[in-house]
Design an enzyme around this catalytic site. Structure first.
Site, PDB file in Angstrom:
ATOM      1  CE1 TYR A 101      -3.498   2.808   1.101  1.00  0.00           C
ATOM      2  CE2 TYR A 101      -1.629   3.596   2.377  1.00  0.00           C
ATOM      3  CZ  TYR A 101      -2.884   3.804   1.840  1.00  0.00           C
ATOM      4  OH  TYR A 101      -3.513   5.012   2.024  1.00  0.00           O
ATOM      5  CD  GLU A 189      -5.796   4.978  -0.644  1.00  0.00           C
ATOM      6  OE1 GLU A 189      -5.723   5.375   0.530  1.00  0.00           O
ATOM      7  OE2 GLU A 189      -6.850   4.556  -1.160  1.00  0.00           O
TER       8      GLU A 189
END
Length: 379
Positions: A101, A189
């Site tokens: 992530y 993101e």
């Protein structure tokens, strides 16, 4: 302004961030044609500005042409958390060895970008941070210095990234930061950021939020705005040049100046009410702008009362009064209004309202008194 996944990936690609090849489609026929061109297996991904698409059945792997057609038919038109799928992204399937992530967000409190990295990608990052706070590594970047190699090494080391992908991961993060800065984003993101079987890294997803205030410098990005997905009230306000944010309450709010409007929201809450919106009509508001503002506020069926809180400086209170009178003549509101006028030409403004004798319009001399009155009338 939020982008769809594929729009975010196209933005990433412009800055050299590796992303899988893919193609958007709005019909089943386009989706199947794209799948044929990309090759099988491929992935059919719903394009909506909301998370949880996979859990809702909005992401499917197609092994062949028949499955591509079946999945496209099932996903196009699907409802995902109140968002209807009008477009899909057909993407080449990836050979995934690990999921990370990564994100960059503008941290207002620190007044600088915050880069985050975790080796536990592919799941809700909020759950990861809650269960194991150490799994999400954070690092603020000095905007004057920019993102450096040592930033990447520190993030990778603290997150526990495999040694053989530290360099390619660092290169990807640097390009991601470049996209964040040059596109004037508030958030980029990638979840998941994948490591492939041949130890390459790529952005398998893209969540991008751009700063609305910078779009005039980025016409290509401004053209990506999905008008159909926006809140109707906020779109109406933007078209009229009004600064507006929709909220969850039932008291419509109009003020002149962001500080005054925020204070008004606080005072309404203090009086036991709940604001339906933030609306800053701006300095020097003329009658026409006030009429348009009333139209926007009353387009929300939840509004049961409206508070006008005007402190006249550049804005003249008599102009606001004329705008309200004009609005009542054109719109004929059915909900009560509470008006507080103070400052430039406030006496003239209050006299205009008194002479007009508008139905269900109440005047108050103080902000707190106006807030208490509007909460009482809102019910």
């Amino acid at each position: 302004m939020d982008l769809l996944e594929y729009q975010g990936k196209q933005l990433f690609a412009r800055h050299g961030v590796p992303v899988p090849s893919g193609s958007p489609a709005t019909t089943v026929e386009e989706a199947v044609a794209a799948a044929d061109e990309i090759g099988y297996p491929c992935v059919v991904k719903a394009q909506v500005q909301i998370g949880g698409r996979g859990k809702a059945g909005g992401i499917k792997v197609a092994k062949d042409r028949q499955e591509a057609e079946e999945h496209s038919k099932a996903i196009l038109g699907m409802d995902i958390k109140g968002h209807t799928v009008h477009e899909v992204w057909i993407e080449a399937a990836s050979d995934i060895a690990a999921e990370y992530y990564a994100s960059i967000v503008f941290d207002r409190s620190a007044k600088r970008p915050l880069v985050m990295l975790s080796t536990q990608g592919g799941m809700d990052i909020e759950e990861v941070a809650e269960k194991d706070p150490t799994a999400l590594v954070r690092l603020h970047v000095d905007p004057l210095l920019g993102f450096q190699d040592f930033h990447a090494r520190r993030l990778a080391f603290e997150a526990g990234v495999d040694a053989d992908v530290v360099r390619p991961l660092g290169a990807l993060l640097a390009k991601l930061y470049d996209a964040f800065v040059k596109e004037e984003a508030m958030l980029v993101e990638v979840n998941p950021l994948i490591v492939t079987a041949d130890r390459q890294v790529a952005a398998l997803d893209a969540k991008v939020t751009l700063d609305d205030n910078s779009l005039f410098r980025h016409p290509d990005n401004a053209a990506l705005r999905n008008v159909a997905a926006e809140d109707e009230q906020e779109r109406m306000a933007r078209e009229r040049g009004l600064t507006f944010v929709k909220l969850d309450g039932n008291v419509g709010i109009l003020g002149n100046g962001a500080g005054l409007v925020m204070s008004t929201l606080d005072v309404v809450a203090q009086a036991g009410g709940s604001a339906a919106n933030f609306l800053d009509a701006g300095g020097g508001s003329k009658a026409e702008a006030i009429t348009q503002a009333v139209e926007v506020i009353l387009s929300n069926p939840n509004v049961t009362a409206v508070l006008f809180n005007i402190f006249g400086g550049i804005t003249r209170c008599d102009e606001v009064a004329r705008g309200l009178i004009e609005a009542f003549d054109q719109i004929k509101p059915s909900v009560p209004f509470v008006v507080r006028l103070d400052g430039t030409n406030d006496v003239e403004g209050r006299k205009l309202l008194a002479d007009a004798n508008l139905p269900n319009v109440h005047t108050e001399s103080t902000m707190l008194g106006a807030a208490k009155k509007v909460v009482e009338l809102a019910g």
